[in-house]
Design an enzyme around this catalytic site. Sequence first.
Site, PDB file in Angstrom:
ATOM      1  N   THR A 147     -36.281   4.410  28.806  1.00 49.19           N
ATOM      2  CA  THR A 147     -36.482   3.298  29.686  1.00 49.19           C
ATOM      3  C   THR A 147     -36.382   3.520  31.276  1.00 49.19           C
ATOM      4  OG1 THR A 147     -33.894   3.178  30.200  1.00 49.19           O
ATOM      5  CG2 THR A 147     -34.991   2.328  28.077  1.00 49.19           C
ATOM      6  N   ASP A 148     -36.997   2.766  32.020  1.00 50.29           N
ATOM      7  CA  ASP A 148     -36.580   2.660  33.395  1.00 50.29           C
ATOM      8  C   ASP A 148     -35.117   2.573  33.627  1.00 50.29           C
ATOM      9  OD1 ASP A 148     -37.030   2.449  36.286  1.00 50.29           O
ATOM     10  OD2 ASP A 148     -38.774   1.247  36.102  1.00 50.29           O
ATOM     11  N   TRP A 149     -34.621   2.582  34.877  1.00 43.34           N
ATOM     12  CA  TRP A 149     -33.228   2.530  35.065  1.00 43.34           C
ATOM     13  C   TRP A 149     -32.572   1.258  34.932  1.00 43.34           C
ATOM     14  CZ3 TRP A 149     -35.325   6.870  34.819  1.00 43.34           C
ATOM     15  CH2 TRP A 149     -34.768   8.200  34.899  1.00 43.34           C
ATOM     16  N   GLY A 150     -32.065   1.184  33.902  1.00 39.18           N
ATOM     17  CA  GLY A 150     -31.257  -0.051  33.653  1.00 39.18           C
ATOM     18  C   GLY A 150     -32.198  -0.899  32.616  1.00 39.18           C
ATOM     19  N   GLY A 151     -33.161  -0.473  32.167  1.00 38.01           N
ATOM     20  CA  GLY A 151     -34.235  -1.244  31.480  1.00 38.01           C
ATOM     21  C   GLY A 151     -33.814  -1.256  30.035  1.00 38.01           C
TER      22      GLY A 151
END
Length: 784
Positions: free
Chosen positions: A223-227
Amino acid sequence: MYLDDLTIYEKIEMLKGAKSKETLGIDRLNIKPLIMADGSNGLRYEYEGVNPLDGVASAAPSTCFPSGVNLANTFNKDLMYEMGKLMGLEALNFGVSLLLAPSVNIKKNPRGGRNFEYFSEDPILTGVMSGNLIKGIEEYSHATIKHFCCNSNENNRYIGNSIVDEKALREIYLKGFELAFEIGNPKALMTSYNMVNSEFTSENEHLFDILRNEFKYDGLVMTDWGGINDRAKALKCGLDLAMPGCQLHSDNVLIDAYNKGLITDLEINDSVRRIVGLKRVEKKPYDFNLSKDTAYKLASESMVLLKNEDNILPLNKNEKYLIIGDLFEHIRYQATGSALINTFYLNDIKSNFKDINYEYVKGYDLEDEKINLKLEEECLNKAKDYKNVILFLGLDDYIEMEGHDRDNLSLPINQLSLINKLVDLDLNINVCLSTGCVVELPFLDKIKSLLYLGLPGEMIGKSLYDILFGNISPSGRLSETWINNKDIIYNDEITKPNTIYKESIFVGYRYYNYFKDKVVFPFGYGLEYGKVSYNDLKIELDNDNVLINLKLKNESNYDLNHSILVYSNLEKSNAIRPDYELKGFIKVYINKNEEKDVKILIPLKYLYIYENKWVLEDGNYNFKIGDNILSIYIKGEKIEKNEKAFNLYSNINNIDKISNEAYLDYAGQNKLYKAKFPYNMNTKIMDYKSLNGIIFKKIIKHVFYKKYKKSCKIKDYNLRTSKKKSDIFIYRLIDSNSLRSLYESSSGTMSYNMAKGILRIVNYRIFSGIYYLIKKEKKKSIKK
């Protein structure tokens, strides 16, 4: 086999980050952490123990290569490969095994806040250029292609819903990824924050089916950061790693799902295998000075000469010049956000102008957009003594920044005020433009020359000097169409949580080629100091390729780096198609007065279209090179007309009038995001309308705004601007955040229970909210 030696608890813990840019290591099995670093245009390696939100101060120095827009402007895939190798070597210097680059999303709207980082509005250019960059990185480290996919705006980046039809999804928004996989074989992929057709990309079954089964991609997906949204569902789809992790709740969600039989040992083992299977590199010292030459070539070949009236460029070194603009001294060579590089070396503009007879005046203040009459008056008084002006204009890091989209395509008001007064004087005005994106140019017909610098990286000074004064010829071409704000199709979509792709495949030049009067500068445009001609053009089929041969003649006294662009169309088609589309390109170095044989191979695969399946339509294909058109019959399949598509898109003049309802029916979609009370973890914080919600968002905005205002008071210019950029970036991100994305991206600073408590409070469940705020989550047990 290490999988047999790992406990189920260890395996589940490995499916999330252990630190902000690091996976979990298992010492007893000699499984080392996977070290990562940001950087679409260079390496952003963060020192141990520093706050990654503290701007460039948190990152080790490295080479600042040009931003994505500039890289695409070079049309030079060989330079991409060379840059990739250097980025790989710089990664080795820090022991970085996974470089979080490149960014290959298509530029749907010129106001997109992250457009500077992306390559192009065209998928072939995007895929070929990024694929060669990845190919170079993979020689020494690993690349992470991102953001998968349809990540079209920043204002709603954490909860935005991209509604897109299958044809556009395949031909435009996934094609760049597909080509990059084939050319570069990146070992990792990062999902985007947004939803695609109402399903978050990290758990989108349709996208993962295409990725894993059609593209045959077996690399790491993160994931992207926090995704991450639903961790168990994401794992089931094929999402391996949730970043940054550091949350006990992530483990508990997977343990719950495992206990209920919703996820299996096989699925967990597959993800662990992909994480552990990535090569961990050993540190190897690197001399960053070795990257300067390639950084210079990239900067030089990425600048685009947009206007050169009376061939005023190159400038005469023996003339005297008035240089105007704060951007001359405080140059903007990269953009702000997660890709911000702490530059190892900066070749500034001033140091390269030592042999030029010039006087400098500020003209405007880059840190304050208000019109400064005192600065303008000083500038206008000086201008009376000069005939030749070099004027530096551009955007600042607060207008053009990751995390928010631009309000419009305008330059700052103080710069427009200044140039409006300068053009009334009898001057030769040569504009150098520093932006990572399209801007309006209301003064274009009143200036002599316009050189688009873009964001060309650390070698901006020498490359600019060499082009302005004729040591080299400009060779960049625009990788996106330049238009005015009023002509953006579906301009308001960028502000809404549901981005409805009503233009379908008619993105960028595929639409604007029909409306030449709306185009300021077309895709692929760029002037040179020399002149070339194309002769003896021939076309034939060569196995699975179209082969074009030609003689390229340099009819000038300049050595040139000349880009040849090949466009194609089908004479008669039963499918909805744009007019000519880019299908191939090559950059050729040719000496003055030289003639060279050139071969261009275009894979037949590039001619396929998506009509419920990939198909090569039968017929006569035209290939356009400059003013030349070559035709060839290609045997393919006959296809039936899609009546729904023709009803919507056969009349190009009506595309901007297509309603949401008509497009949703065509795309087969009926779900849209809408904030409702009671709010949930994915409600955008700025959509809170309850009294408690309003109080919460005011508090959180105030905290980060106060931090930003504090950074504005720092006296040292470099430190002040660095901190301001970092703090305003975080402050603006609050607008698009949800509680889910906040706690998931916090690296453990905000727990799930804290977010749950806040959510209950904004939903007027105050006492249970307080209970969760103070309650600590406990690790769950495996019951099997």
